[in-house]
Design a protein around this motif. Sequence first.
Motif, PDB file in Angstrom:
ATOM      1  N   ARG A  52       0.860  -1.189   0.000  1.00  0.00           N
ATOM      2  CA  ARG A  52       0.000   0.000   0.000  1.00  0.00           C
ATOM      3  C   ARG A  52       0.892   1.234   0.000  1.00  0.00           C
ATOM      4  O   ARG A  52       2.031   1.164   0.496  1.00  0.00           O
ATOM      5  N   VAL A  53       0.362   2.344  -0.496  1.00  0.00           N
ATOM      6  CA  VAL A  53       1.141   3.582  -0.502  1.00  0.00           C
ATOM      7  C   VAL A  53       0.294   4.729   0.037  1.00  0.00           C
ATOM      8  O   VAL A  53      -0.941   4.654   0.019  1.00  0.00           O
ATOM      9  N   VAL A  54       0.984   5.775   0.525  1.00  0.00           N
ATOM     10  CA  VAL A  54       0.273   7.014   0.867  1.00  0.00           C
ATOM     11  C   VAL A  54       0.843   8.136   0.001  1.00  0.00           C
ATOM     12  O   VAL A  54       2.020   8.097  -0.383  1.00  0.00           O
ATOM     13  N   THR A  55      -0.012   9.112  -0.281  1.00  0.00           N
ATOM     14  CA  THR A  55       0.415  10.267  -1.080  1.00  0.00           C
ATOM     15  C   THR A  55       1.126  11.243  -0.156  1.00  0.00           C
ATOM     16  O   THR A  55       0.597  11.580   0.907  1.00  0.00           O
ATOM     17  N   TYR A 113       4.765   9.254  -3.570  1.00  0.00           N
ATOM     18  CA  TYR A 113       4.115   8.317  -2.636  1.00  0.00           C
ATOM     19  C   TYR A 113       5.189   7.654  -1.776  1.00  0.00           C
ATOM     20  O   TYR A 113       6.347   7.548  -2.196  1.00  0.00           O
ATOM     21  N   VAL A 114       4.762   7.152  -0.624  1.00  0.00           N
ATOM     22  CA  VAL A 114       5.655   6.337   0.213  1.00  0.00           C
ATOM     23  C   VAL A 114       4.967   4.997   0.448  1.00  0.00           C
ATOM     24  O   VAL A 114       3.759   4.940   0.737  1.00  0.00           O
ATOM     25  N   ALA A 115       5.737   3.912   0.295  1.00  0.00           N
ATOM     26  CA  ALA A 115       5.195   2.561   0.528  1.00  0.00           C
ATOM     27  C   ALA A 115       5.154   2.300   2.026  1.00  0.00           C
ATOM     28  O   ALA A 115       6.073   2.682   2.759  1.00  0.00           O
ATOM     29  N   MET A 116       4.073   1.657   2.480  1.00  0.00           N
ATOM     30  CA  MET A 116       3.894   1.410   3.906  1.00  0.00           C
ATOM     31  C   MET A 116       3.796  -0.083   4.188  1.00  0.00           C
ATOM     32  O   MET A 116       3.153  -0.827   3.435  1.00  0.00           O
ATOM     33  N   ASP A 117       4.417  -0.495   5.311  1.00  0.00           N
ATOM     34  CA  ASP A 117       4.276  -1.906   5.709  1.00  0.00           C
ATOM     35  C   ASP A 117       2.969  -2.095   6.485  1.00  0.00           C
ATOM     36  O   ASP A 117       2.190  -1.137   6.653  1.00  0.00           O
ATOM     37  N   ASP A 118       2.753  -3.301   6.992  1.00  0.00           N
ATOM     38  CA  ASP A 118       1.485  -3.582   7.670  1.00  0.00           C
ATOM     39  C   ASP A 118       1.312  -2.807   8.976  1.00  0.00           C
ATOM     40  O   ASP A 118       0.208  -2.659   9.482  1.00  0.00           O
ATOM     41  N   GLU A 119       2.445  -2.313   9.522  1.00  0.00           N
ATOM     42  CA  GLU A 119       2.354  -1.510  10.768  1.00  0.00           C
ATOM     43  C   GLU A 119       2.242  -0.013  10.464  1.00  0.00           C
ATOM     44  O   GLU A 119       2.283   0.795  11.383  1.00  0.00           O
ATOM     45  N   LYS A 121       4.476   1.732   8.661  1.00  0.00           N
ATOM     46  CA  LYS A 121       5.797   2.384   8.635  1.00  0.00           C
ATOM     47  C   LYS A 121       6.340   2.328   7.210  1.00  0.00           C
ATOM     48  O   LYS A 121       6.100   1.340   6.500  1.00  0.00           O
ATOM     49  N   PRO A 122       7.131   3.366   6.796  1.00  0.00           N
ATOM     50  CA  PRO A 122       7.704   3.339   5.443  1.00  0.00           C
ATOM     51  C   PRO A 122       8.560   2.085   5.234  1.00  0.00           C
ATOM     52  O   PRO A 122       9.299   1.680   6.128  1.00  0.00           O
ATOM     53  N   ILE A 123       8.423   1.472   4.074  1.00  0.00           N
ATOM     54  CA  ILE A 123       9.161   0.238   3.762  1.00  0.00           C
ATOM     55  C   ILE A 123       9.901   0.394   2.433  1.00  0.00           C
ATOM     56  O   ILE A 123       9.412   1.079   1.507  1.00  0.00           O
ATOM     57  N   GLU A 124      11.064  -0.248   2.346  1.00  0.00           N
ATOM     58  CA  GLU A 124      11.918  -0.139   1.159  1.00  0.00           C
ATOM     59  C   GLU A 124      11.210  -0.693  -0.087  1.00  0.00           C
ATOM     60  O   GLU A 124      10.476  -1.688   0.021  1.00  0.00           O
ATOM     61  N   VAL A 125      11.484  -0.045  -1.219  1.00  0.00           N
ATOM     62  CA  VAL A 125      10.849  -0.478  -2.479  1.00  0.00           C
ATOM     63  C   VAL A 125      11.924  -0.952  -3.469  1.00  0.00           C
ATOM     64  O   VAL A 125      13.098  -0.587  -3.326  1.00  0.00           O
ATOM     65  N   PRO A 126      11.524  -1.748  -4.480  1.00  0.00           N
ATOM     66  CA  PRO A 126      12.520  -2.198  -5.471  1.00  0.00           C
ATOM     67  C   PRO A 126      13.136  -1.025  -6.247  1.00  0.00           C
ATOM     68  O   PRO A 126      12.476   0.003  -6.438  1.00  0.00           O
ATOM     69  N   ARG A 127      14.382  -1.177  -6.653  1.00  0.00           N
ATOM     70  CA  ARG A 127      15.033  -0.180  -7.536  1.00  0.00           C
ATOM     71  C   ARG A 127      14.271  -0.119  -8.852  1.00  0.00           C
ATOM     72  O   ARG A 127      13.605  -1.088  -9.230  1.00  0.00           O
TER      73      ARG A 127
END
Length: 168
Positions: A52-55, A113-119, A121-127
């Motif tokens: 999931r992502v947030v704007t 956008y920033v990718a979010m983990d299930d908690e 929190k921002p999570i690393e994304v693929p290059r």
Amino acid sequence: MQSKTVKDSRVQLSQLMGPTHANNIGNVHGGWIMKLVDETGALACMRHAQHRVVTVAVDQLMFRQPIRLGDLVTLTAEVSYVGRTSMEAEVNVTAENPVTGECVHTNTAYVLYVAMDDEGKPIEVPRLIAETEEEKERMLEGEKRQEYRLTQRRRIDSAGNHQKADRK
Ligand SMILES: CC(C)(COP(=O)(O)OP(=O)(O)OC[C@H]1O[C@@H](n2cnc3c(N)ncnc32)[C@H](O)[C@@H]1OP(=O)(O)O)[C@@H](O)C(=O)NCCC(=O)NCCS
């Protein structure tokens, strides 16, 4: 984590503009287009990140042409730049008169956008793998746009801190 190409996450979304999309002068309300831009960009980034992502930020959004009721609006989103947890999508909007076939490009927007983990929190994304010259150039420009956003964020944060200090 496996890197991904731009085309791996490209999204295209079309919607016919009807009476519910009208503004008070009988064209399409810009707010509908802004919502569709955000959703299409978010879909491309969700495909890229598989999260999931947030704007976080929407760059300048300029309406160069009015969109008419009855037009078919098509939005195309591609991931244009990635950081560690953030991703930028380029979203292009066209409006087609389905009767005459006339099609105009109405907007280009860059949304972060920033990718979010299930908690949450921002999570690393693929290059991101830029394959074409255009994609490579856009990725470098995306890096500059991101530097500018972060400068703006620091300015806003420091203005906010000054206001808090003044109130004490
Ligand atoms: C997104 C959010 C979790 C980031 O929190 P944070 O404390 O700034 O976290 P970080 O400092 O780890 O930043 C995460 C990433 O976002 C980027 N970022 C954060 N604020 C930014 C801004 N204003 N402009 C550009 N990038 C920004 C950081 O550079 C970092 O990118 P990187 O990992 O690729 O280097 C937080 O700002 C948030 O929740 N914002 C609200 C989102 C929201 O509700 N949107 C509207 C509805 S969808």
